[in-house]
Design an enzyme around this catalytic site. Structure first.
Site, PDB file in Angstrom:
ATOM      1  N   VAL A 101     108.160  -6.936  74.841  1.00  0.00           N
ATOM      2  CA  VAL A 101     108.427  -5.656  75.508  1.00  0.00           C
ATOM      3  C   VAL A 101     108.143  -4.473  74.586  1.00  0.00           C
ATOM      4  O   VAL A 101     108.233  -3.326  75.000  1.00  0.00           O
ATOM      5  CB  VAL A 101     109.875  -5.557  76.042  1.00  0.00           C
ATOM      6  N   GLY A 120     113.260 -11.671  70.783  1.00  0.00           N
ATOM      7  CA  GLY A 120     113.378 -11.939  72.209  1.00  0.00           C
ATOM      8  C   GLY A 120     114.332 -10.966  72.862  1.00  0.00           C
ATOM      9  O   GLY A 120     114.402  -9.804  72.487  1.00  0.00           O
ATOM     10  N   THR A 180     110.314 -16.061  64.641  1.00  0.00           N
ATOM     11  CA  THR A 180     109.719 -17.356  64.951  1.00  0.00           C
ATOM     12  C   THR A 180     108.215 -17.184  65.174  1.00  0.00           C
ATOM     13  O   THR A 180     107.714 -16.067  65.250  1.00  0.00           O
ATOM     14  CB  THR A 180     110.385 -17.983  66.195  1.00  0.00           C
ATOM     15  N   LYS A 189     114.876  -7.850  60.074  1.00  0.00           N
ATOM     16  CA  LYS A 189     114.698  -8.733  61.230  1.00  0.00           C
ATOM     17  C   LYS A 189     115.298 -10.078  60.827  1.00  0.00           C
ATOM     18  O   LYS A 189     114.659 -10.852  60.107  1.00  0.00           O
ATOM     19  CB  LYS A 189     113.226  -8.864  61.604  1.00  0.00           C
TER      20      LYS A 189
END
Length: 196
Positions: free
Chosen positions: A5, A108, A33, A29
């Site tokens: 996004v 995510g 992944t 962060k």
């Protein structure tokens, strides 16, 4: 609200915004992944921060302490690794000591699992930080935005949200903006940050 996004794009915008305001910036962060040779998002932001705040003298392993190869939720990608929340809190404090504003990027969406009973949304409470929800302009953004806002409210987390005008930008004005404007009144767009 989700994967892809524009969270890293938003981090860049906010880092530049705060640096322009004369603040020393930093970046964190906790998990990334899909890491092959090095964390792409983390490295991009670390290089930017070092340009904006040369005194932020840390390594990529400080900025992205948990790096996993599989492009999946940290809970899945970590395999047998235990993600230690206390270690992450210590890392956050360490990084925060070198800047006025530490931008923390999730992985995510809010309900992405880190451990069985630890989700991205829980890191917000654990880190005791201000929250900015990044929502896309693509079809489906109304649903994703409202669900994410309800999740934040259910945890009593105060937040602001910004829309990233990226995907479906041509149809956003007609398809999603009418409802969002009517429902929320004023909308914040990432693209307006440089005007603030």
């Amino acid at each position: 609200t989700n994967t892809d996004v524009g969270k890293t794009y938003a981090c860049e915008k906010f880092l530049r915004h705060f640096a322009k305001a004369g603040l020393e910036v930093g970046y964190f962060k906790p998990c990334e992944t899909g890491v092959v040779d090095f964390p792409l998002d983390g490295m991009k932001m670390l290089n930017l921060v070092k340009e904006l705040n040369p005194s932020f003298n840390v390594t990529i392993n400080d900025v992205v302490p948990y790096q996993f190869k599989l492009p999946a939720a940290p809970y899945v990608a970590k395999e047998n690794t235990v993600i230690d929340i206390n270690f992450l809190k210590e890392k956050k404090e360490f990084l925060q000591s070198m800047c006025d504003v530490l931008i923390i990027e999730g992985a995510g969406g809010l309900m992405v699992p880190i451990e069985k009973n630890l989700f991205m949304i829980d890191l917000i409470k654990e880190f005791d930080c201000e929250t900015i929800l990044i929502t896309p302009s693509k079809l489906g953004c109304i649903n994703d935005t409202l669900l994410s806002i309800n999740a934040l409210k259910s945890k009593n987390i105060n937040f602001e949200f910004y829309i990233n005008l990226h995907k479906d930008i041509d149809s956003f004005e007609k398809v999603s903006k009418p409802f969002l404007t009517n429902y929320f009144g004023k909308l914040n767009f990432l693209e307006d940050l440089q005007k603030l």
